[in-house]
Design an enzyme around this catalytic site. Structure first.
Site, short mmCIF file in Angstrom:
data_model
loop_
_atom_site.label_atom_id
_atom_site.label_comp_id
_atom_site.label_asym_id
_atom_site.label_seq_id
_atom_site.Cartn_x
_atom_site.Cartn_y
_atom_site.Cartn_z
N LYS A 96 0.79 -1.22 -0.06
CA LYS A 96 -0.12 0.05 -0.11
C LYS A 96 1.04 1.26 0.02
CE LYS A 96 -4.49 -1.58 1.27
NZ LYS A 96 -4.25 -2.97 1.90
N GLU A 118 -9.54 6.83 3.54
CA GLU A 118 -10.41 5.63 4.45
C GLU A 118 -9.42 4.40 4.86
OE1 GLU A 118 -9.99 5.75 1.44
OE2 GLU A 118 -9.81 3.54 1.01
N SER A 385 1.25 -10.06 -0.75
CA SER A 385 1.05 -8.46 -0.68
C SER A 385 1.37 -7.84 0.69
CB SER A 385 -0.49 -8.09 -0.89
OG SER A 385 -1.17 -9.29 -0.09
C1 LIG Z 1 -5.05 -4.02 1.77
C2 LIG Z 1 -4.57 -5.04 1.47
C3 LIG Z 1 -4.99 -6.08 0.67
C4 LIG Z 1 -6.24 -5.90 -0.35
O1 LIG Z 1 -6.19 -4.80 -0.91
P1 LIG Z 1 -6.09 -4.85 -2.60
O2 LIG Z 1 -6.38 -3.44 -2.92
O3 LIG Z 1 -6.93 -5.80 -2.98
O4 LIG Z 1 -4.80 -5.25 -2.71
C5 LIG Z 1 -4.29 -7.17 0.47
N1 LIG Z 1 -3.19 -7.32 0.97
C6 LIG Z 1 -2.85 -6.72 2.03
C7 LIG Z 1 -1.47 -7.02 2.82
C8 LIG Z 1 -3.16 -5.47 2.39
O5 LIG Z 1 -2.73 -4.65 3.44
#
Ligand SMILES: *Cc1c(COP(=O)(O)O)cnc(C)c1O
Length: 405
Positions: A96, A118, A385
């Site tokens: 992010k 948000e 992610s």
């Molecule tokens: C916020 C988040 C997501 C989900 O958000 P996307 O916009 O779909 O990427 C996935 N993995 C992590 C670690 C997150 O913090």
């Protein structure tokens, strides 16, 4: 060296990905989104802007993140070789931050001194508060009071970063309600405030901007695959909440037709309404938060309640470009249940010493399901992610529940 192909130029200049996307916003926001579109069009052609963004990604975020061959996990599954794109190693622990920094740079270009955001689990709030701290901007983060309770450590982190966390008491007091509150604030404050949307959702140009800032993941990954594997992977798997980590890794591979791409939604407890958070699997087209996309809704178009073990996937909508990829068949979407995600979370710890976010564990669980049927010559990339420190207490509590041993 292979040059990355140029992906198809979507969205069009009105923000449409096929029938999806667009701008479903009140009149009072038109000037602000037009200003953002204009500024971004200039910024993406501005070498100085791009160099500043790259410099932050390299020296502040810690990019490129590694592409790691998970040897023990691959051997354990006995099929395809599994590679992890390590977004968990990015500063603040997830992808992010890429988007938050990019949008803070746009905020400065527009001459604005305040950002709002948000947040659900708090990850996007932390990333935004971090980027705001780096550039000395005022930062207000909208968060449902139910999420404030569940994610107390992230609330503390945001406050230490100098952000103001605004508790939202309406509706289910979760992410959807926080987004509505942030939109309302922006309607009144857009002359001096930029709204940093945290995923590839919202009115045009947000889905495009967030995708472009996250596409660094896929560009690095493509280069790393060619260098480390010697070719492109057989498939790429990513979890889908709003869809930003998935869009970021998929986008630079869209023109590579041999590369299969799979988006994994939160299957939760099952198929019933309110038991999952999987709009592409169980939803239908509708307007939510400024654009047309697949949405979980009832017959009257009321947004349905959602459930996932993972707070970052707990959203009833999804980015419009994913809806387009879904209908065109370029990306396949599937679901993984809470319990399969929890098993994958534990397995990665045991076999690789990596603590994944519960969101990322959904992508991992799908790979675990399909890898054994593939042969050893094939490579699967999973977008890891984020890291799972934030989920440790919740995961331990749930594991205790399902397995008293
Ligand atoms: C916020 C988040 C997501 C989900 O958000 P996307 O916009 O779909 O990427 C996935 N993995 C992590 C670690 C997150 O913090």
């Amino acid at each position: 060296m292979t040059i990355a192909p140029t992906p198809p130029a979507l969205p069009d200049d009105r923000g449409h990905f096929g029938p999806f996307g667009g701008q479903f916003i009140p009149e009072t926001l038109h000037a602000a989104v037009e200003q953002l579109a204009r500024e971004y069009a200039r910024a993406r052609e501005d070498g100085e802007f791009l160099a500043q963004f790259d410099d932050l990604l390299a020296h502040y975020v810690g990019r490129p993140t590694p592409l790691y061959l998970a040897r023990r996990l691959s051997e354990h599954l006995g099929g395809a070789r599994i590679y992890l794109k390590r977004e968990d190693l990015a500063h603040t622990g997830a992808h992010k931050i890429n988007n938050a920094l990019g949008q803070v740079l746009l905020t400065l270009r527009m001459g604005k001194r305040r950002v709002i955001a948000e947040t659900g689990a708090g990850q996007h709030g932390v990333a935004t508060a971090t980027a705001a701290a780096v550039f000395g901007l005022q930062c207000d983060v909208f968060m449902g009071s139910e999420d404030v309770r569940r994610q107390a450590p992230n609330v503390k982190r945001m406050e230490l970063l100098g952000a103001n966390v605004i508790r939202v008491e309406s509706g289910s007091r979760t992410l959807k309600d926080a987004t509505n509150a942030a939109m309302r604030d922006w309607m009144e404050s857009s002359d001096h405030t930029h709204y940093i949307i945290g995923s590839v959702v919202g009115p045009h140009p947000f889905p495009m901007i967030v995708r472009d800032f996250q596409a660094v993941i896929g560009r690095e990954c493509r280069r790393q695959c060619l260098a480390q594997i010697g070719r492109l992977p057989q498939s790429i798997i990513a979890c889908v909440g709003g869809g930003s980590n998935a869009a970021g890794i998929f986008y630079p591979f869209i023109a590579d037709e041999a590369v299969k791409m799979i988006g994994v939604e939160a299957g939760g407890r099952g198929e019933g309404a309110g038991d999952h958070a999987a709009p592409l699997t169980y939803g239908s087209p509708g307007v939510l938060h400024g654009s047309l996309s697949y949405v979980l809704q009832d017959e009257e178009g009321q947004t349905s309640p959602v459930h996932s073990i993972s707070a970052g996937l707990d959203y009833p909508g999804v980015g419009p470009e994913h809806s387009y990829w879904h209908d065109s068949g370029r990306v396949r979407y599937t679901t993984v249940t809470d319990s399969a995600a929890l098993d994958a979370f534990a397995l990665l710890m045991r076999l690789e010493g990596i603590l994944p976010a519960l969101e990322s564990a959904h992508a991992l669980a799908h790979a675990i399901a399909v890898a054994p049927a593939l042969d050893r010559e094939q490579a699967i990339v999973i977008n890891l992610s984020g890291r799972g420190d934030k989920d440790l207490d919740e995961a331990l509590r749930l594991m205790g529940k399902t397995d008293p041993g």
